[in-house]
Design a protein around this motif. Sequence first.
Motif, short mmCIF file in Angstrom:
data_model
loop_
_atom_site.label_atom_id
_atom_site.label_comp_id
_atom_site.label_asym_id
_atom_site.label_seq_id
_atom_site.Cartn_x
_atom_site.Cartn_y
_atom_site.Cartn_z
N ILE A 267 -2.20 54.23 -0.03
CA ILE A 267 -3.57 55.55 0.24
C ILE A 267 -3.94 56.60 1.23
O ILE A 267 -5.12 55.83 1.64
N LYS A 308 -6.69 47.24 -11.71
CA LYS A 308 -7.69 46.67 -10.36
C LYS A 308 -6.28 46.37 -9.47
O LYS A 308 -6.97 46.47 -8.77
N SER A 341 -2.98 46.28 -3.12
CA SER A 341 -3.62 47.70 -3.87
C SER A 341 -4.24 47.36 -4.48
O SER A 341 -4.76 46.43 -5.97
N THR A 343 -8.58 48.09 -6.21
CA THR A 343 -9.20 49.28 -6.83
C THR A 343 -10.36 48.20 -7.36
O THR A 343 -10.91 48.51 -8.93
N GLU A 349 -9.62 52.73 -3.27
CA GLU A 349 -8.04 52.42 -3.08
C GLU A 349 -8.35 51.57 -1.96
O GLU A 349 -8.98 52.35 -1.04
#
Length: 525
Positions: A267, A308, A341, A343, A349
């Motif tokens: 990231i 996402k 992770s 989004t 992010e």
Amino acid sequence: MSINRNFLLKITPGLLGMAIASAATASELPQTSQPHLAQVTSVSQLSDVQPTDWAFQALQSLVERYGCIAGYPDGTYRGNRAMTRYEFAAGLNACLDRVLALITGDDGIGAEDLATITRLQEEFAAELATLRGRVDALEARTAELEANQFSTTTKLEGQVIFAAYGVAAGERDGGEEIDRVPAFGDRVRLELNTSFTGDDLLFTRLQASNINAFDTTGTFEGDLFFADDNGNDIEIDALKYEFPVGERLTMALVANAAASDDYAPSINPFFDGDGNTGSLSRFGTRASVFYLTDAQAGAGFIYTFNDKISFSAGYSAGDSGNPAQKAGLFNGSYGAIAQLSLTPIEGLEVGLTYINAYNQETETGSDLSNFLSFSENRFGAAIPVIHNAYGIELSWLLADKVALGGWVGYTDTKTLSTLGGTVDRGDLETWNWAASLAFPDLGTPGSVAGILVGMEPRTRGVSPALRRAVGGADTDTSLHIEGFYQWQISDNIAITPSIIAITNPGFNDDNDTLVIGAVRTLFSF
């Protein structure tokens, strides 16, 4: 050479070319079993031909005006199917029979149509001859490439770094000046990207380097990410195999040089270029907690729930190839990572990271935060430790050419043994953080300017049991300030000057600010 059936309809206007493509339909079927096919009287009888097709009008004209179209037994035309040269010859012969029948029959074509055919043949003769020459040349070049290609499954890539670097300013406690000797080194990587199925990847990287770390500064702070000196001997630097399991799961098996980015994204897109691009420093490249997973070999996966959310996990062993006590896959040092992770919106992010590691170090920050090395230097023996580390990472593309990033990391370190009554078991608490701004495509496409300010790992707390032996926590705050501009001269050459300043190096305000300068030139192919 093969010819697209629809393409032939366009490049050979008039009845002759149209009929060649049509007649080839029947000629493609085995002659011993070819059924009798009735002529198509309406283009709608061809189920795979739509009014939006680019050759629709040509087909419609053949059907309604000349009645010389034949389809496959299943009612399809298959206009995108390639036609071989043999099929073309067979089609041409059938076409000439059809033309002769039309000319001599009662409903034969008139003089006007014949004149049109002749005119079009003459008009496009030069273009067709040119096209034929180009296709023949392309066939020859393709055959040469196939005969001399490196591999049918492997693509070769490479990067070469030329780096000039050195300490520009800085003194240790007591006025001892740090060596300010300019240095120049290189790192060469050859990467073999092999795919057996088109979806998998066997990644093999060969590396040679002679870039030294800043050993004379007395601290890990400010070290370059690409610093590695193996005397420019060629070695296998990385070896892993990635393959999909279904549509959402990707597995990774790493046989050498396992790292966090084999399983989980850092990231930090504009700063983490694995030393080739982005930040030049080890600290600026990725959050320090990630380095606790750097080891020899391991395995992991990434599962993508949707566009996402994804989840990553991996395990790597530091001495996996050694079948001895306190070594191997599970009896020696290791690093295990789990990361979510996210989004949530386009351009943003977020990473939530947990790492459990045994006898691993980040090689960033203070000596005390790297307790294995600290205990070995201080007491003559490395005291084993186990880490539980937590990190939050963020990257936010605020605009087309402005990105905000950063992270916060916390590590709880437990010592697992005493040292002859000199050192008792205890805990250490270590923090690190960074904030960054990146300006992609600044000046020229592909160029990046980056500014990063942060605190490399600092031990803020030491349990009473350890305090007597280690002398307490890091007393002062040290900041890492870095700026770089990656100038993309061409697709294959980039030059990146960088300045790194470390205030109170060693987390000791008696030390003068350490200034490091470096210029990295990358050649990629």
